[in-house]
Design an enzyme around this catalytic site. Structure first.
Site, PDB file in Angstrom:
ATOM      1  N   ASP A 223      -1.468   4.975  -0.208  1.00 46.39           N
ATOM      2  CA  ASP A 223      -0.788   5.970   0.623  1.00 46.39           C
ATOM      3  C   ASP A 223      -0.308   7.085  -0.294  1.00 46.39           C
ATOM      4  O   ASP A 223       0.451   6.827  -1.230  1.00 46.39           O
ATOM      5  CB  ASP A 223       0.440   5.346   1.317  1.00 46.39           C
ATOM      6  CG  ASP A 223       0.027   4.414   2.442  1.00 46.39           C
ATOM      7  OD1 ASP A 223      -1.180   4.171   2.591  1.00 46.39           O
ATOM      8  OD2 ASP A 223       0.919   3.915   3.146  1.00 46.39           O
TER       9      ASP A 223
ATOM     10  N   ASP B 139      -4.135   1.674  15.652  1.00 36.87           N
ATOM     11  CA  ASP B 139      -2.881   0.948  15.466  1.00 36.87           C
ATOM     12  C   ASP B 139      -2.585   0.224  16.772  1.00 36.87           C
ATOM     13  O   ASP B 139      -2.345   0.856  17.792  1.00 36.87           O
ATOM     14  CB  ASP B 139      -1.748   1.917  15.134  1.00 36.87           C
ATOM     15  CG  ASP B 139      -1.968   2.628  13.803  1.00 36.87           C
ATOM     16  OD1 ASP B 139      -2.769   2.118  12.982  1.00 36.87           O
ATOM     17  OD2 ASP B 139      -1.350   3.686  13.575  1.00 36.87           O
TER      18      ASP B 139
END
Lengths: 257, 221
Positions: A12, A131
């Site tokens: 990330d 998600d």
């Protein structure tokens, strides 16, 4: 002779730096995505996923340079995700050296974008990231819904149906994150993963919840994942990639060793 | 100076293959180009390709890449990669049938309609369903001693991503075979041509070694 299951470390990044506190014991500058990608590649990572969480447009310039730098030194597949909203975004990342792009929110708001992207660039480079969160009550048959905004906003879209639709539109791979498990270290949502994997023809990358090496094994053997994505267990040096691959191979999973 | 041309016909990411060649090459200049003169003056030529075959062939013909490639293989080494390899064949099943360059005899078939399978779905030896595209690291069994295999262990794993595969004509020579539900041609050679279905530029050590071997290859066997 068989296709190997893949281990994919995920970085990330914010403004060109790895966040979430990556810690390798033996490098001083732990936040450099190029250095970290090289480390993971040398350690036997099968691919790298680079997730850009930069908000500003100046920051995204940096991201392009970072992707270029990684692609000049790391010769395994590189997926770039985060903020991919237009065909131009995809072209920019592919030209910078990404092999695949991962589309998440933009697919939810404009599903046709996935179709256009696959037609223009080919399904092989279009990963749809979804998600999902369990919405069925205890005792009911399992049902998961797609969420946006880091799991805060429900969309009402059924996760399994969504995966099928995205594959119909040309997604070449699905990156499936359980928002219930993400960050919990309690293992993948295996039922979710299995339900999605069985309903589509393309490979599934399981994500969210890895706490130990057995979780990776379960993701493949019980969740029917084709690849497993993990961040923290590798970043913090709890486990190394060779250790994970050896463990999975010992449990009968075909790995690239 | 070793001049390498990567043929650019507007399809996909050529950065990776150019970077990989620069990384392994000594005294190498790499041009990513569709210019006939640049390509014909190069010492080594790479013919990549990603995406759908219909679009690839459309651009190949529009830009006259077909004639350039035919000229290249008369006197210099050519490495075709992925859809670049498929484009060399007679025809492809993709996009309801597309005529290809016909430089190597054989056809390009879809994994999903594997022969001998009752349901039409691709399965492994245990009958377990296989995902399409074939994506990831698979073993390549070397079927000859071609110079491009120098220093690469037999059955090394390379990175693949494709839904269609080459089925070679009987008179052609495979250099490498891989199994994915069916055995298919992962590498072939014909004179100055070496072609691979996998991505050497994404296959880490083995892939980089193959590129190194290509830069050292003069086209003879």
């Amino acid at each position: 002779m068989a296709l190997a299951k893949r281990i994919i470390p995920c970085l990330d990044c914010d403004k060109g730096r790895v966040v979430k506190g990556v810690k390798f014991l033996d490098i001083r500058d732990a936040g450099d995505p190029v250095e970290i990608s090289k480390r993971y590649s040398d350690a036997g990572a099968d691919e790298i996923t680079f997730l850009d969480i930069t908000a500003s447009s100046e920051g995204r310039e940096t991201t392009v340079h970072t992707v270029e730098a990684i692609a000049s030194q790391v010769f395994i597949p590189l997926t770039v995700g985060g903020g991919i909203r237009t065909l131009e975004d995809i072209r920019t990342m592919l030209n910078a050296g990404a092999d695949k792009v991962s589309i998440n929110t933009a697919a939810v708001f404009n599903p046709e974008f996935v179709r256009e992207a696959a037609e223009r660039f080919g399904s092989q480079c279009i990963v749809v990231a979804m998600d999902a969160k369990k919405v069925s009550a205890a005792g009911e048959p399992n049902r998961w819904e797609i969420f946006t905004h880091g799991g805060r906003k429900a969309t009402g879209i059924d996760a399994v149906e969504w995966a099928k639709r995205m594959v119909n539109y040309g997604a070449g791979e699905i990156l499936l994150t359980s928002m219930d498990r993400d960050g919990t270290k309690s293992g993948f949502d295996l039922a979710l993963n299995k339900a999605v994997s069985e309903s589509v023809s393309v490979p599934i990358i399981a994500s969210g919840g890895v706490g130990n090496l057995q979780d990776l094994v379960d993701g493949v053997l019980l969740g029917q994942a084709d690849a497993v994505l993990a961040a923290s267990i590798f970043h913090f040096g709890e486990f190394s990639i060779p250790q994970a691959k050896r463990y999975m191979a010992d449990k009968g999973i075909t790995m690239r060793l | 100076m070793n001049k390498v041309a990567v043929i650019d016909y507007g399809m996909g990411n050529l950065h990776s293959v150019a970077k990989a060649v620069e990384y392994v090459g000594k005294n190498v200049t790499v041009s990513v180009t569709s210019d006939a003169n640049t390509i014909l003056q190069a010492d080594h030529v790479i013919f990549p390709g990603v995406g759908a075959i219909r679009d690839c062939m459309g651009e190949i013909l529009r830009l006259g890449i077909d004639e350039i490639v035919a000229e290249v293989v008369r006197n210099k080494p050519l490495l075709a990669v992925c859809v670049g390899m498929q484009a060399l064949m007679d025809n492809s099943e993709e996009n309801n049938g597309v005529k290809c360059l016909g430089m190597v005899s054989g056809r390009v078939r879809y994994f999903g309609n594997a022969q001998g399978s009752e349901t039409g779905a691709l399965t492994d030896e245990q009958g377990k369903r296989l995902k399409v595209p074939h994506m990831g690291w698979n073993m390549v069994k070397q079927t000859d001693k071609h110079p491009l295999w120098a220093g690469i262990e037999d059955n090394s794993r390379f990175y693949f991503v494709h839904s269609y595969y080459v089925e070679l004509g009987a008179q052609e020579k495979a250099s490498g075979v891989t199994e994915y539900g069916v055995p298919f041609t992962a590498a072939l050679n014909k004179g100055n041509i070496f072609a691979v279905q996998f991505h050497p530029e994404k296959s880490q050590h083995s892939g980089l070694q193959l590129l190194r071997n290509f830069l050292a290859w003069d086209g003879s066997i």
